[in-house]
Design a protein around this motif. Structure first.
Motif, PDB file in Angstrom:
ATOM      1  N   LEU A  84       0.835  -1.207   0.000  1.00 34.15           N
ATOM      2  CA  LEU A  84       0.000   0.000   0.000  1.00 34.15           C
ATOM      3  C   LEU A  84       0.865   1.250   0.000  1.00 34.15           C
ATOM      4  O   LEU A  84       0.538   2.238  -0.661  1.00 34.15           O
ATOM      5  CB  LEU A  84      -0.945   0.007   1.204  1.00 34.15           C
ATOM      6  CG  LEU A  84      -1.849   1.229   1.325  1.00 34.15           C
ATOM      7  CD1 LEU A  84      -2.764   1.368   0.103  1.00 34.15           C
ATOM      8  CD2 LEU A  84      -2.652   1.173   2.613  1.00 34.15           C
ATOM      9  N   PHE A  85       1.998   1.218   0.701  1.00 35.26           N
ATOM     10  CA  PHE A  85       2.895   2.373   0.710  1.00 35.26           C
ATOM     11  C   PHE A  85       3.497   2.612  -0.677  1.00 35.26           C
ATOM     12  O   PHE A  85       3.765   3.749  -1.054  1.00 35.26           O
ATOM     13  CB  PHE A  85       4.002   2.209   1.745  1.00 35.26           C
ATOM     14  CG  PHE A  85       3.542   2.373   3.172  1.00 35.26           C
ATOM     15  CD1 PHE A  85       2.238   2.716   3.499  1.00 35.26           C
ATOM     16  CD2 PHE A  85       4.428   2.176   4.213  1.00 35.26           C
ATOM     17  CE1 PHE A  85       1.822   2.872   4.802  1.00 35.26           C
ATOM     18  CE2 PHE A  85       4.034   2.338   5.535  1.00 35.26           C
ATOM     19  CZ  PHE A  85       2.726   2.679   5.829  1.00 35.26           C
ATOM     20  N   ALA A  86       3.714   1.544  -1.440  1.00 33.47           N
ATOM     21  CA  ALA A  86       4.207   1.703  -2.821  1.00 33.47           C
ATOM     22  C   ALA A  86       3.170   2.432  -3.662  1.00 33.47           C
ATOM     23  O   ALA A  86       3.520   3.285  -4.475  1.00 33.47           O
ATOM     24  CB  ALA A  86       4.537   0.344  -3.432  1.00 33.47           C
ATOM     25  N   VAL A  87       1.899   2.103  -3.469  1.00 33.72           N
ATOM     26  CA  VAL A  87       0.829   2.768  -4.221  1.00 33.72           C
ATOM     27  C   VAL A  87       0.743   4.243  -3.838  1.00 33.72           C
ATOM     28  O   VAL A  87       0.706   5.125  -4.704  1.00 33.72           O
ATOM     29  CB  VAL A  87      -0.532   2.064  -3.994  1.00 33.72           C
ATOM     30  CG1 VAL A  87      -1.668   2.838  -4.628  1.00 33.72           C
ATOM     31  CG2 VAL A  87      -0.483   0.637  -4.514  1.00 33.72           C
ATOM     32  N   ILE A  88       0.719   4.507  -2.545  1.00 30.20           N
ATOM     33  CA  ILE A  88       0.638   5.894  -2.071  1.00 30.20           C
ATOM     34  C   ILE A  88       1.833   6.690  -2.579  1.00 30.20           C
ATOM     35  O   ILE A  88       1.691   7.804  -3.091  1.00 30.20           O
ATOM     36  CB  ILE A  88       0.546   5.940  -0.534  1.00 30.20           C
ATOM     37  CG1 ILE A  88      -0.771   5.323  -0.069  1.00 30.20           C
ATOM     38  CG2 ILE A  88       0.703   7.371  -0.023  1.00 30.20           C
ATOM     39  CD1 ILE A  88      -0.825   5.042   1.430  1.00 30.20           C
ATOM     40  N   ASP A  89       3.029   6.117  -2.446  1.00 29.48           N
ATOM     41  CA  ASP A  89       4.235   6.807  -2.879  1.00 29.48           C
ATOM     42  C   ASP A  89       4.254   6.992  -4.395  1.00 29.48           C
ATOM     43  O   ASP A  89       4.648   8.047  -4.889  1.00 29.48           O
ATOM     44  CB  ASP A  89       5.478   6.038  -2.426  1.00 29.48           C
ATOM     45  CG  ASP A  89       6.734   6.865  -2.552  1.00 29.48           C
ATOM     46  OD1 ASP A  89       6.830   7.901  -1.865  1.00 29.48           O
ATOM     47  OD2 ASP A  89       7.615   6.496  -3.342  1.00 29.48           O
ATOM     48  N   GLY A  90       3.813   5.978  -5.124  1.00 31.61           N
ATOM     49  CA  GLY A  90       3.786   6.078  -6.589  1.00 31.61           C
ATOM     50  C   GLY A  90       2.904   7.219  -7.069  1.00 31.61           C
ATOM     51  O   GLY A  90       3.311   8.023  -7.916  1.00 31.61           O
ATOM     52  N   TRP A  91       1.698   7.298  -6.537  1.00 31.50           N
ATOM     53  CA  TRP A  91       0.796   8.386  -6.958  1.00 31.50           C
ATOM     54  C   TRP A  91       1.309   9.744  -6.476  1.00 31.50           C
ATOM     55  O   TRP A  91       1.188  10.751  -7.175  1.00 31.50           O
ATOM     56  CB  TRP A  91      -0.630   8.126  -6.475  1.00 31.50           C
ATOM     57  CG  TRP A  91      -1.289   7.059  -7.287  1.00 31.50           C
ATOM     58  CD1 TRP A  91      -1.603   5.792  -6.884  1.00 31.50           C
ATOM     59  CD2 TRP A  91      -1.680   7.143  -8.661  1.00 31.50           C
ATOM     60  NE1 TRP A  91      -2.164   5.092  -7.920  1.00 31.50           N
ATOM     61  CE2 TRP A  91      -2.240   5.898  -9.021  1.00 31.50           C
ATOM     62  CE3 TRP A  91      -1.625   8.146  -9.619  1.00 31.50           C
ATOM     63  CZ2 TRP A  91      -2.725   5.632 -10.304  1.00 31.50           C
ATOM     64  CZ3 TRP A  91      -2.112   7.887 -10.892  1.00 31.50           C
ATOM     65  CH2 TRP A  91      -2.654   6.643 -11.217  1.00 31.50           C
ATOM     66  N   VAL A 117      12.378  15.321 -11.968  1.00 35.90           N
ATOM     67  CA  VAL A 117      11.210  14.863 -12.721  1.00 35.90           C
ATOM     68  C   VAL A 117      11.461  13.424 -13.185  1.00 35.90           C
ATOM     69  O   VAL A 117      10.585  12.554 -13.077  1.00 35.90           O
ATOM     70  CB  VAL A 117      10.891  15.783 -13.921  1.00 35.90           C
ATOM     71  CG1 VAL A 117       9.785  15.196 -14.788  1.00 35.90           C
ATOM     72  CG2 VAL A 117      10.513  17.186 -13.447  1.00 35.90           C
ATOM     73  N   PHE A 118      12.677  13.175 -13.681  1.00 40.13           N
ATOM     74  CA  PHE A 118      13.031  11.832 -14.145  1.00 40.13           C
ATOM     75  C   PHE A 118      12.966  10.819 -13.002  1.00 40.13           C
ATOM     76  O   PHE A 118      12.374   9.750 -13.137  1.00 40.13           O
ATOM     77  CB  PHE A 118      14.427  11.843 -14.781  1.00 40.13           C
ATOM     78  CG  PHE A 118      14.922  10.469 -15.114  1.00 40.13           C
ATOM     79  CD1 PHE A 118      14.438   9.795 -16.223  1.00 40.13           C
ATOM     80  CD2 PHE A 118      15.851   9.847 -14.300  1.00 40.13           C
ATOM     81  CE1 PHE A 118      14.873   8.514 -16.520  1.00 40.13           C
ATOM     82  CE2 PHE A 118      16.295   8.569 -14.587  1.00 40.13           C
ATOM     83  CZ  PHE A 118      15.801   7.901 -15.701  1.00 40.13           C
ATOM     84  N   THR A 119      13.581  11.143 -11.852  1.00 43.33           N
ATOM     85  CA  THR A 119      13.588  10.170 -10.751  1.00 43.33           C
ATOM     86  C   THR A 119      12.191   9.954 -10.178  1.00 43.33           C
ATOM     87  O   THR A 119      11.832   8.831  -9.825  1.00 43.33           O
ATOM     88  CB  THR A 119      14.563  10.578  -9.632  1.00 43.33           C
ATOM     89  OG1 THR A 119      14.200  11.864  -9.123  1.00 43.33           O
ATOM     90  CG2 THR A 119      15.995  10.602 -10.134  1.00 43.33           C
ATOM     91  N   GLU A 120      11.400  11.025 -10.106  1.00 42.69           N
ATOM     92  CA  GLU A 120      10.028  10.873  -9.624  1.00 42.69           C
ATOM     93  C   GLU A 120       9.209  10.017 -10.595  1.00 42.69           C
ATOM     94  O   GLU A 120       8.431   9.163 -10.180  1.00 42.69           O
ATOM     95  CB  GLU A 120       9.354  12.230  -9.419  1.00 42.69           C
ATOM     96  CG  GLU A 120       9.972  13.071  -8.328  1.00 42.69           C
ATOM     97  CD  GLU A 120       9.923  12.430  -6.958  1.00 42.69           C
ATOM     98  OE1 GLU A 120       8.895  11.824  -6.598  1.00 42.69           O
ATOM     99  OE2 GLU A 120      10.920  12.532  -6.228  1.00 42.69           O
ATOM    100  N   GLY A 121       9.402  10.246 -11.894  1.00 41.50           N
ATOM    101  CA  GLY A 121       8.704   9.438 -12.895  1.00 41.50           C
ATOM    102  C   GLY A 121       9.119   7.983 -12.834  1.00 41.50           C
ATOM    103  O   GLY A 121       8.275   7.073 -12.933  1.00 41.50           O
ATOM    104  N   ALA A 122      10.409   7.738 -12.653  1.00 42.28           N
ATOM    105  CA  ALA A 122      10.886   6.356 -12.554  1.00 42.28           C
ATOM    106  C   ALA A 122      10.300   5.673 -11.320  1.00 42.28           C
ATOM    107  O   ALA A 122       9.882   4.507 -11.382  1.00 42.28           O
ATOM    108  CB  ALA A 122      12.414   6.330 -12.507  1.00 42.28           C
ATOM    109  N   GLY A 123      10.237   6.395 -10.205  1.00 44.38           N
ATOM    110  CA  GLY A 123       9.633   5.839  -8.994  1.00 44.38           C
ATOM    111  C   GLY A 123       8.152   5.579  -9.160  1.00 44.38           C
ATOM    112  O   GLY A 123       7.615   4.597  -8.634  1.00 44.38           O
ATOM    113  N   THR A 124       7.473   6.463  -9.895  1.00 43.94           N
ATOM    114  CA  THR A 124       6.052   6.257 -10.173  1.00 43.94           C
ATOM    115  C   THR A 124       5.853   4.962 -10.948  1.00 43.94           C
ATOM    116  O   THR A 124       5.063   4.099 -10.553  1.00 43.94           O
ATOM    117  CB  THR A 124       5.483   7.445 -10.989  1.00 43.94           C
ATOM    118  OG1 THR A 124       5.579   8.633 -10.205  1.00 43.94           O
ATOM    119  CG2 THR A 124       4.039   7.212 -11.377  1.00 43.94           C
ATOM    120  N   VAL A 125       6.570   4.829 -12.047  1.00 39.18           N
ATOM    121  CA  VAL A 125       6.427   3.649 -12.901  1.00 39.18           C
ATOM    122  C   VAL A 125       6.841   2.383 -12.141  1.00 39.18           C
ATOM    123  O   VAL A 125       6.123   1.375 -12.162  1.00 39.18           O
ATOM    124  CB  VAL A 125       7.242   3.809 -14.200  1.00 39.18           C
ATOM    125  CG1 VAL A 125       7.278   2.510 -14.992  1.00 39.18           C
ATOM    126  CG2 VAL A 125       6.668   4.939 -15.051  1.00 39.18           C
ATOM    127  N   GLY A 126       7.986   2.433 -11.475  1.00 44.55           N
ATOM    128  CA  GLY A 126       8.484   1.250 -10.780  1.00 44.55           C
ATOM    129  C   GLY A 126       7.530   0.735  -9.722  1.00 44.55           C
ATOM    130  O   GLY A 126       7.290  -0.471  -9.623  1.00 44.55           O
TER     131      GLY A 126
END
Length: 148
Positions: A84-91, A117-126
Motif C-alpha cells: 500500500l505504501f508503494a501505491v501511495i508513494d507512486g501516486w 522529474v526523471f527520478t520521480e517518474g521512474a519511482g512512479t512507474v516502478g
C-alpha cells in the motif's frame, strides 16, 4: 478491498533509500543551504543559472519542513515496506513530477530540476507497475505460489 501484498518489500525500500539521500540533507539546517547551492552549481554546468537566489528564513523553514516530512515517510517505508505504501508513494511521485514540470516550464525554474522529474517518474512507474500487476496465481488445490 484491493490488496497489494504481492509488491516486494525490496521495491518499497529501494525507492525509500533513494529518497533518503536528498531529503535528509533538506531536513538538516546546516546541510540544506549547501544542497541548494550544489543544485545551482550543477544547474550552471548545464547552461542555467549557477548562483542560488537569496533565501529568507521563511523559505528555509519550508525547505526544512518538506525535508523532515519526506524523511519521516522514508522511515515509515523502510521499517514497514508494505505494498500500500508503494501505491501511495507512486501516486504522490506522479504529483511531484507534475509539480516540478510546472515549476520548470510555467515558472522558469532551474533546468536541473528535470533530474528530479526523471527520478520521480521512474519511482512512479516502478512502484505502480509492481502494485498493479496481476499477482501470480496459486497452484490449483495447494494454495502454494508457483516457483518464480
Amino acid at each position: 478491498m484491493t490488496r497489494y501484498d504481492h509488491v516486494p518489500a525490496r521495491t518499497v525500500r529501494f525507492w525509500a533509500w533513494l529518497d533518503s539521500g536528498v531529503t535528509l540533507m533538506l531536513a538538516l539546517p546546516p546541510l540544506a543551504p549547501k544542497f541548494i547551492a550544489m543544485l545551482y552549481w550543477a544547474n550552471g554546468l548545464i547552461g542555467g543559472t549557477a548562483d542560488a537566489p537569496a533565501f529568507e528564513p521563511i523559505h528555509y523553514l519550508f525547505v526544512y519542513l518538506t525535508g523532515t516530512l519526506v524523511s519521516v515517510w522514508v522511515i515509515a517505508r523502510l521499517l514497514h515496506p508494505i505494498g500500500l505504501f508503494a501505491v501511495i508513494d507512486g501516486w504522490g511521485r506522479l504529483y511531484v513530477a507534475l509539480a516540478l514540470a510546472w515549476v520548470i516550464l510555467g515558472m522558469n525554474g532551474p533546468p536541473i530540476l528535470w533530474l528530479f522529474v526523471f527520478t520521480e517518474g521512474a519511482g512512479t512507474v516502478g512502484q505502480l507497475r509492481a502494485a498493479y500487476r496481476r499477482p501470480k496465481a496459486a497452484l490449483p488445490g495447494t494454495g502454494a505460489e508457483p516457483a518464480a
